[in-house]
Design a protein around this motif. Structure first.
Motif, PDB file in Angstrom:
ATOM      1  N   TYR A 176       0.819  -1.283  -0.054  1.00  0.00           N
ATOM      2  CA  TYR A 176      -0.009  -0.043  -0.173  1.00  0.00           C
ATOM      3  C   TYR A 176       0.974   1.341  -0.006  1.00  0.00           C
ATOM      4  O   TYR A 176       2.106   1.444   0.708  1.00  0.00           O
ATOM      5  N   SER A 177       0.290   2.348  -0.473  1.00  0.00           N
ATOM      6  CA  SER A 177       1.228   3.599  -0.542  1.00  0.00           C
ATOM      7  C   SER A 177       0.937   4.392   0.819  1.00  0.00           C
ATOM      8  O   SER A 177       0.313   3.847   1.730  1.00  0.00           O
ATOM      9  N   ASP A 178       1.563   5.229   1.030  1.00  0.00           N
ATOM     10  CA  ASP A 178       1.455   5.907   2.396  1.00  0.00           C
ATOM     11  C   ASP A 178       0.137   6.452   2.619  1.00  0.00           C
ATOM     12  O   ASP A 178      -0.327   6.589   3.722  1.00  0.00           O
ATOM     13  N   GLN A 179      -0.600   6.638   1.516  1.00  0.00           N
ATOM     14  CA  GLN A 179      -2.043   7.162   1.472  1.00  0.00           C
ATOM     15  C   GLN A 179      -3.039   5.899   1.868  1.00  0.00           C
ATOM     16  O   GLN A 179      -4.196   6.030   1.717  1.00  0.00           O
ATOM     17  N   MET A 209       8.043   4.898  -4.805  1.00  0.00           N
ATOM     18  CA  MET A 209       7.211   5.283  -3.956  1.00  0.00           C
ATOM     19  C   MET A 209       7.482   4.778  -2.568  1.00  0.00           C
ATOM     20  O   MET A 209       8.451   3.831  -2.483  1.00  0.00           O
ATOM     21  N   THR A 210       6.954   5.360  -1.524  1.00  0.00           N
ATOM     22  CA  THR A 210       7.052   4.614  -0.144  1.00  0.00           C
ATOM     23  C   THR A 210       5.738   4.170   0.266  1.00  0.00           C
ATOM     24  O   THR A 210       4.717   4.450  -0.245  1.00  0.00           O
ATOM     25  N   GLY A 211       5.694   3.206   1.204  1.00  0.00           N
ATOM     26  CA  GLY A 211       4.372   2.604   1.764  1.00  0.00           C
ATOM     27  C   GLY A 211       4.614   1.610   2.763  1.00  0.00           C
ATOM     28  O   GLY A 211       5.577   1.642   3.447  1.00  0.00           O
ATOM     29  N   VAL A 212       3.571   0.725   2.998  1.00  0.00           N
ATOM     30  CA  VAL A 212       3.337  -0.009   4.150  1.00  0.00           C
ATOM     31  C   VAL A 212       3.167  -1.586   3.389  1.00  0.00           C
ATOM     32  O   VAL A 212       2.303  -1.736   2.368  1.00  0.00           O
ATOM     33  N   ALA A 213       3.851  -2.654   3.640  1.00  0.00           N
ATOM     34  CA  ALA A 213       3.586  -3.845   3.172  1.00  0.00           C
ATOM     35  C   ALA A 213       2.968  -4.901   4.269  1.00  0.00           C
ATOM     36  O   ALA A 213       3.249  -4.906   5.357  1.00  0.00           O
ATOM     37  N   TYR A 214       1.649  -5.337   4.102  1.00  0.00           N
ATOM     38  CA  TYR A 214       1.006  -6.402   4.710  1.00  0.00           C
ATOM     39  C   TYR A 214       1.000  -7.730   4.354  1.00  0.00           C
ATOM     40  O   TYR A 214       0.867  -8.105   3.359  1.00  0.00           O
ATOM     41  N   ILE A 215       1.633  -8.743   5.291  1.00  0.00           N
ATOM     42  CA  ILE A 215       1.983  -9.831   4.721  1.00  0.00           C
ATOM     43  C   ILE A 215       1.177 -11.015   5.601  1.00  0.00           C
ATOM     44  O   ILE A 215       0.971 -10.874   6.812  1.00  0.00           O
TER      45      ILE A 215
END
Lengths: 367, 236
Positions: A176-179, A209-215
């Motif tokens: 996911y993106s930061d947004q 981009m920067t973001g979050v990864a959910y695993i």
């Protein structure tokens, strides 16, 4: 005036809660009897990779170390002793007789221990790459969150995930993106006792981009790390990813468990990210402690929309969860009864989107 | 009476369920941050872990526990914030960040980048910790060496002064030094093993707190080898 009986009763409940919290605690502390080094390199010409295992209770103990390559093949093993209050600090190449390899180290100990992996570069000009990462503790998780990733052609970044139990799970990663916009996803099978490394850039369409990864996983637990290196800026950082708790171990002991099953908006279709939680629930229901026991599957909604509609929606959602548990979790349908509560039992006030999401849930109650 | 008991019991179970099932926490602490815009590019990263998009309230304290800045921000569901502490702290300072989320759990980390490219080998990151804190911690590895810059960073998490005792053992388990420090409410302090032990050693440090709860990090830097590392210290 409080009566002695009342005080005793309250104290009893507080004690029960305290005991339960204590029971819950150790499996997810930062030290334990089982550690995993998610990424270990043996390359004697380039790297000094140190395994540090420290006694945290002052009792000393014996540790068994097994080294696996990325494909999950056992390539080395050893038994070591830690003196009381002391630690083990060993160049890991010793365990694979100096063979060049990349993989994981799995440590089991007779005492509670904490671990770290230190990766130092022999070439002084590469000192900026030196790194230390804490070992993952415990049996692993079915969910991890990589709280920050960078996708940038100028920066090398890796999400490293290791099989924690030797079951070879399937791993789903969503970026996911930061947004909070979904930017990419992938599915990977880890070999039993193996590991994989993926680079976010390729999986988000080469977009900077920067973001979050959910695993999350199906079929077993994992541990993980995030590594980021910039040759241009001359730095390397790495840290452990945070895991979720094992639902199975909770439901085995408790009469009620709240699981936030995610559904599509205004739908009874379960979102993929809830599959792992439900399989954990099924595993617990089929475990020795709960075999044959019956459960209520209770559906709850937020307060948006008419009560009558929400009532039916909550029943449909509870039914979807039952179907999933029966079909994929192999739980006997006769053990599960459906109740729809609609919006009548909110956990928090329905005043924000976040709170409404908390109230949209399914609870499992032992009958 | 029975009703009260049942409510208490249900509340305890719900607390247990939410604590045990949750990823991340509602309260997080960054044990060490620096606001020094001419030298450091600091980033506070706060991430939503459950897709709820919580509101986060941040409080910045100096080493003595004085509040030096605060702010409130919204995280988008499945998103994250990447913030410059300088937005909230209007002076050069060094201290801790306490973060509280409403409406969902979070995780947090701190990135410390050096603006001078010659210092980039010092760039590092630390993960935040559950602000519930601990009274017992173990630093699995320390170095005592005049040529290695080492800090054991102790941060107070619960707003009550804490007396912290640290006992240093070498790798063989032999006690080689001890220290006793006051960590002020919401403040932090840093111990330098070499200043306490006065001989070269590596080992394990056992930390206990009285009167309050703490979290801790271990920082190690070596100019000659051009590296800086920071790792969380385990609570037990």
């Amino acid at each position: 005036m409080l009566q002695a009986k009342h005080i005793r009763s309250v104290l009893r409940q507080v004690c029960v809660a305290a005991v339960l919290l204590l029971v819950a605690g150790p499996a997810w502390g930062q030290a334990g009897k089982q550690l995993i080094i998610n990424h270990f390199v043996s390359d004697p010409a380039v790297i000094e990779g140190h395994l540090v295992v420290s006694d945290v209770e002052g009792k000393g103990g014996t540790v068994n170390i097994a080294v696996f390559d990325e494909q999950g093949n056992l390539v080395g093993k050893a038994t070591e002793t830690i003196p009381p209050g002391g630690k083990l600090n060993v160049n890991g190449e010793k365990y694979v007789l100096g063979k060049k390899m990349v993989g994981t180290m799995r440590i089991t100990s007779t005492a509670n221990v904490a671990g770290q992996y230190w990766q130092f570069y022999k070439d002084a000009a590469l000192g900026w790459k030196n790194i230390a990462v804490p070992a993952a503790v415990g049996p692993g998780s079915t969910k991890l969150v990589c709280q920050h990733f960078v996708a940038d052609p100028a920066i090398e970044s890796y999400i490293v995930v290791a099989d924690a139990e030797g079951t070879g799970p399937t791993v789903y990663v969503e970026f996911y993106s930061d947004q909070g916009e979904l930017a990419g996803q992938t599915k990977i099978e880890i070999p039993k006792y193996g590991k994989f490394s993926i680079q976010p850039l390729a999986l988000v369409g080469n977009k900077k981009m920067t973001g979050v990864a959910y695993i999350q996983t199906e079929g077993g637990k994992i541990t993980g790390e995030y590594w980021q290196v910039s040759e241009k800026e001359k730095y390397q950082v790495a840290h452990a990813m945070q895991g979720g708790a094992p639902i199975a171990e909770v439901i085995e002991d408790d009469p009620i468990v709240r699981v936030q099953v995610q559904f599509d908006f205004d739908s009874d279709k379960i979102q993929k990210r809830s599959y792992a939680d439900l399989l954990e629930v099924a595993k617990a229901m089929n475990g020795d402690k709960n075999k044959g026991k019956k459960y209520e599957v209770g559906g709850h909604t937020d307060n948006v929309g008419k009560d009558e509609y929400n009532q039916k929606l909550s029943e449909r959602r509870a039914n979807s969860v039952k179907d999933y548990l029966v079909k994929y979790g192999k739980v006997d349908a006769k053990r599960l009864s459906i109740v729809g509560y609609g919006p009548k039992q909110p956990i928090v006030s329905n005043d924000t989107p976040a709170n409404r999401a908390i109230n949209r849930r399914v609870e499992f109650k032992k009958l | 009476m029975k009703y009260t008991r049942n409510v208490l019991f249900a509340a305890a179970l719900l607390l247990l369920a939410s604590r045990v099932l949750a990823q991340g926490a509602e309260k997080y602490i960054i044990n060490h941050f620096v606001n020094d815009p001419s030298v450091i590019d600091a980033h506070l990263v706060i991430t939503d872990v459950e897709g709820n998009g919580p509101i986060v309230a941040m409080k910045f304290y100096d080493n003595d526990g004085n509040l030096i800045g605060e702010g409130k921000e919204l995280i988008q569901p499945f998103g994250k914030l990447n913030l410059d502490p300088g937005k909230y702290v209007k002076k050069v300072a060094n201290g801790t960040i306490h973060i509280e989320a409403q409406g969902g759990n979070i995780v947090a980390e701190y990135w410390q980048f050096y603006k001078d490219p010659k210092e980039s080998w010092k760039n590092t990151t630390t993960v935040g910790q559950d602000a519930a804190g601990y009274t017992k911690l173990v630093c699995p590895h320390f170095v005592s060496d005049p040529d290695v810059e080492v800090y054991i960073v102790l941060a107070n998490t619960d707003g009550k002064d804490a007396i912290v005792n640290v006992v240093f053992h070498d790798d063989n388990g032999r006690e080689v030094g001890k220290a006793r420090e006051l960590v002020k409410a919401n403040g932090k302090t840093a111990l330098l093993p070499w200043n306490i032990i006065k001989t070269k050693a590596t080992g394990v440090a056992f930390i206990t707190a009285q009167g309050g709860k703490i979290t801790a990090d271990y920082w190690q830097a070596e100019k000659a080898k051009s590296y800086q590392i920071a790792t969380p210290i385990a609570g037990i």
